[in-house]
Design a protein around this motif. Sequence first.
Motif, PDB file in Angstrom:
ATOM      1  N   SER A  39       0.808  -1.215   0.000  1.00  0.00           N
ATOM      2  CA  SER A  39       0.000   0.000   0.000  1.00  0.00           C
ATOM      3  C   SER A  39       0.845   1.271   0.000  1.00  0.00           C
ATOM      4  O   SER A  39       0.355   2.351   0.316  1.00  0.00           O
ATOM      5  N   LYS A  49      -4.408   1.127  -9.221  1.00  0.00           N
ATOM      6  CA  LYS A  49      -5.733   1.165  -8.598  1.00  0.00           C
ATOM      7  C   LYS A  49      -5.585   1.472  -7.113  1.00  0.00           C
ATOM      8  O   LYS A  49      -4.725   0.904  -6.431  1.00  0.00           O
ATOM      9  N   LYS A  51      -7.284   1.200  -3.470  1.00  0.00           N
ATOM     10  CA  LYS A  51      -8.300   0.405  -2.775  1.00  0.00           C
ATOM     11  C   LYS A  51      -8.745   1.150  -1.511  1.00  0.00           C
ATOM     12  O   LYS A  51      -7.927   1.418  -0.630  1.00  0.00           O
ATOM     13  N   GLU A  93     -10.970   1.000  -6.327  1.00  0.00           N
ATOM     14  CA  GLU A  93     -11.761  -0.174  -5.936  1.00  0.00           C
ATOM     15  C   GLU A  93     -12.354   0.109  -4.571  1.00  0.00           C
ATOM     16  O   GLU A  93     -11.626   0.298  -3.594  1.00  0.00           O
ATOM     17  N   VAL A  95     -14.181  -1.013  -1.270  1.00  0.00           N
ATOM     18  CA  VAL A  95     -14.386  -2.208  -0.452  1.00  0.00           C
ATOM     19  C   VAL A  95     -15.341  -1.825   0.669  1.00  0.00           C
ATOM     20  O   VAL A  95     -15.002  -1.012   1.530  1.00  0.00           O
ATOM     21  N   LYS A 110      -6.067  -5.435   2.744  1.00  0.00           N
ATOM     22  CA  LYS A 110      -7.247  -5.538   1.886  1.00  0.00           C
ATOM     23  C   LYS A 110      -7.532  -4.187   1.226  1.00  0.00           C
ATOM     24  O   LYS A 110      -8.069  -4.126   0.116  1.00  0.00           O
ATOM     25  N   VAL A 111      -7.181  -3.112   1.943  1.00  0.00           N
ATOM     26  CA  VAL A 111      -7.364  -1.754   1.416  1.00  0.00           C
ATOM     27  C   VAL A 111      -6.115  -0.928   1.700  1.00  0.00           C
ATOM     28  O   VAL A 111      -5.307  -1.264   2.572  1.00  0.00           O
TER      29      VAL A 111
END
Length: 285
Positions: A39, A49, A51, A93, A95, A110-111
């Motif tokens: 990240s 991208k 997230k 994206e 989430v 995840k993000v």
Amino acid sequence: MKKRFGAIILSLVAILLILTGCGSTSSAKNEKKDDKNPSSVEAIKERGKLKVAVFGDLSPYGYVDSSGKNQGYDVYLAKRLAKDLLGDESKIEFVVVNAEERVDALKSNKVDIVLANFTKTADREKVVDFASPYMKVGIGVVSPKSAAITDAKQLDGKKLIVTKGTTSEIFFSKEYPSINLEKYESKTQQFQALTDGRADALADDNSYLYAWVKENPNFEVGIKEIGEVSTINPGIKKGNESLLKWVNEEIKTLNKEKFFEKDYDETLKPFFGSEIKASDIIITD
């Protein structure tokens, strides 16, 4: 002897060069290891991208509309971050998370960033890095107009709805242990419980309780503010210095161009009406 001495000196120089080279290689490996943060700013650019964790049921801050698109104040900001970081607001994206999932979403990569009405608290700062604030908020209490709660003492021995993992749960658990807390996983569940009459009142961020009562006129925010006023900040994984620095600089830039006033006008004002002003919600410096 001179020739032999010269050969020894050359050998020593060669060894030093090899050792220096090894040090450089080690340093390069460490830099490469740092770059592997999934990240980091560079990693996000390589991926192409951004997230972002958002709520899916918290209108007007983060929600999914009837056509399945993410909308709201936080979403509007997220798109601008993607545009300025990657050159295109569609390179994002979303989430959808609930309140309890926000920290884990960062920890598990995840993000990259959480923009889900994330209130900055001392406990959360131990596990999450918070960028500069972009909104302020206090805890409010909403109840039916027919049995309005205007003082927390009225809730002694009664049922108060809160969402798990929120500042409302933390505050009332600590300051009003005599109140029976009904805890729910999501905003949808908690508001449904209130309208069904399963509790006497509901506590949550006052900024969107104001919007909720506009659509539910049989209820009122009897306690407009209780406890300390807090800030809403972007949440970033602990130790992700490159992204933290970039977001802080970005928020400075957005403040200078009055971006958050525009975000408010586009996403919040239609829900709040004339009773609430932008200055009651947003932070401009």
